[in-house]
Design an enzyme around this catalytic site. Sequence first.
Site, PDB file in Angstrom:
ATOM      1  N   ASN A  94     -12.350   2.963  -0.049  1.00  0.00           N
ATOM      2  CA  ASN A  94     -11.375   1.918  -0.147  1.00  0.00           C
ATOM      3  C   ASN A  94     -11.745   1.317  -1.311  1.00  0.00           C
ATOM      4  O   ASN A  94     -10.812   0.572  -1.943  1.00  0.00           O
ATOM      5  CB  ASN A  94     -11.587   0.840   0.891  1.00  0.00           C
ATOM      6  CG  ASN A  94     -11.161  -0.345   0.650  1.00  0.00           C
ATOM      7  OD1 ASN A  94      -9.557  -0.479   0.901  1.00  0.00           O
ATOM      8  ND2 ASN A  94     -11.855  -1.472   0.149  1.00  0.00           N
ATOM      9  N   SER A 124      -2.072   3.537  -2.559  1.00  0.00           N
ATOM     10  CA  SER A 124      -1.085   2.162  -2.786  1.00  0.00           C
ATOM     11  C   SER A 124       0.362   2.708  -2.922  1.00  0.00           C
ATOM     12  O   SER A 124       0.712   4.030  -3.572  1.00  0.00           O
ATOM     13  CB  SER A 124      -1.577   1.449  -4.204  1.00  0.00           C
ATOM     14  OG  SER A 124      -0.342   0.577  -4.399  1.00  0.00           O
ATOM     15  N   TYR A 162      -3.045   1.543 -13.481  1.00  0.00           N
ATOM     16  CA  TYR A 162      -3.362   1.691 -12.177  1.00  0.00           C
ATOM     17  C   TYR A 162      -2.574   2.280 -11.136  1.00  0.00           C
ATOM     18  O   TYR A 162      -3.064   3.246 -10.437  1.00  0.00           O
ATOM     19  CB  TYR A 162      -3.133   0.152 -11.555  1.00  0.00           C
ATOM     20  CG  TYR A 162      -3.134   0.043 -10.000  1.00  0.00           C
ATOM     21  CD1 TYR A 162      -4.257  -0.145  -9.402  1.00  0.00           C
ATOM     22  CD2 TYR A 162      -2.076  -0.382  -9.267  1.00  0.00           C
ATOM     23  CE1 TYR A 162      -4.335  -0.357  -8.049  1.00  0.00           C
ATOM     24  CE2 TYR A 162      -2.069  -0.260  -7.922  1.00  0.00           C
ATOM     25  CZ  TYR A 162      -3.531  -0.302  -7.419  1.00  0.00           C
ATOM     26  OH  TYR A 162      -3.358  -0.429  -5.956  1.00  0.00           O
ATOM     27  N   SER A 202      -3.685   6.071 -11.614  1.00  0.00           N
ATOM     28  CA  SER A 202      -4.706   6.320 -10.815  1.00  0.00           C
ATOM     29  C   SER A 202      -4.483   6.667  -9.533  1.00  0.00           C
ATOM     30  O   SER A 202      -5.044   7.447  -8.632  1.00  0.00           O
ATOM     31  CB  SER A 202      -5.829   5.225 -11.125  1.00  0.00           C
ATOM     32  OG  SER A 202      -5.554   4.075 -10.474  1.00  0.00           O
ATOM     33  N   LYS A 203      -3.671   5.919  -8.953  1.00  0.00           N
ATOM     34  CA  LYS A 203      -3.134   6.019  -7.537  1.00  0.00           C
ATOM     35  C   LYS A 203      -2.306   7.183  -7.184  1.00  0.00           C
ATOM     36  O   LYS A 203      -2.471   7.792  -6.202  1.00  0.00           O
ATOM     37  CB  LYS A 203      -2.321   4.728  -7.008  1.00  0.00           C
ATOM     38  CG  LYS A 203      -3.526   3.484  -6.937  1.00  0.00           C
ATOM     39  CD  LYS A 203      -4.603   3.584  -6.022  1.00  0.00           C
ATOM     40  CE  LYS A 203      -5.432   2.642  -5.715  1.00  0.00           C
ATOM     41  NZ  LYS A 203      -6.316   2.857  -4.948  1.00  0.00           N
TER      42      LYS A 203
END
Length: 278
Positions: free
Chosen positions: A93, A148, A162, A165-166
């Site tokens: 997480n 996400s 971001y 990366s997801k």
Amino acid sequence: MKRFEDKVAIVTGSSNGIGRATAILFAQEGAKITITGRNSQRLEEAKQEIQKSGVPEAHVNVVVGDITSNSVQEELIQSTVDKFARIDILVNNAGGAILDKMGNLGVNQSLDNFDETLNLNMKSVIVMTQKAVPHLEKTKGDIVNVSSIASGPRSVPDFNNYSLSKAALDQYTRNSAINLIEKGIRVNSVNPGVVVTGASEALGLPKEISEKYLNVLRNSKHCVPARFVAKAEQIAQAIAFLADRNMSSYIIGHQLVIDGGTTLVTGMNATNFAELMN
């Protein structure tokens, strides 16, 4: 019998938000739990919340530290095995958006920011998975990654690094799911939309601005069609579902989107054409 009775779970990034809610739920459902995060005070608060549920202190293992540190990663695995003798569930997480030190957005975000973001959101997951696999193979365990809706396919132009990366994490979930099911280990992910976690405040936004932002989202049908913003506990329930072999045994390599309908909206169906045509 509780659904995670006799199970042992590691939940990274469990001092706050989704991680804390997940750790509390797993413990309430019978699991022995390792919680971890950088903030010792918030971790102690998480531990106290778990114990308020009637969970014995002996069922909670606490590791303070940065998930990107190899020594912390090693301690998470070793201390869990030393204390509980096994690992059944790994919830990756820990993660989040990291502000560019120069305040740049989009394609102007620095390579240093890219490296830092990938190190947190992707590399730490790879390393934790590798370190946990020998133990999860013995228990035929489960991995749930927290991704996400920023992973795509729609753009997230301001937070370029971001979202990259997801997206990488989603592909890693798919790849590792096929690799590891041969060892009896299931891998899936949850992909939340807007959730009340305190993440915006951690990025430096004042509380009143964060609240205003959330209110705009929950009151705009083209942002969140469900017209409410999720609580961390609702994401935790989905994580528990994917970690529960009795409930989700045939689900492998899946990205479970939990976003109140956000990703179903396009520019066309968010527009009121009746108003435009008048």
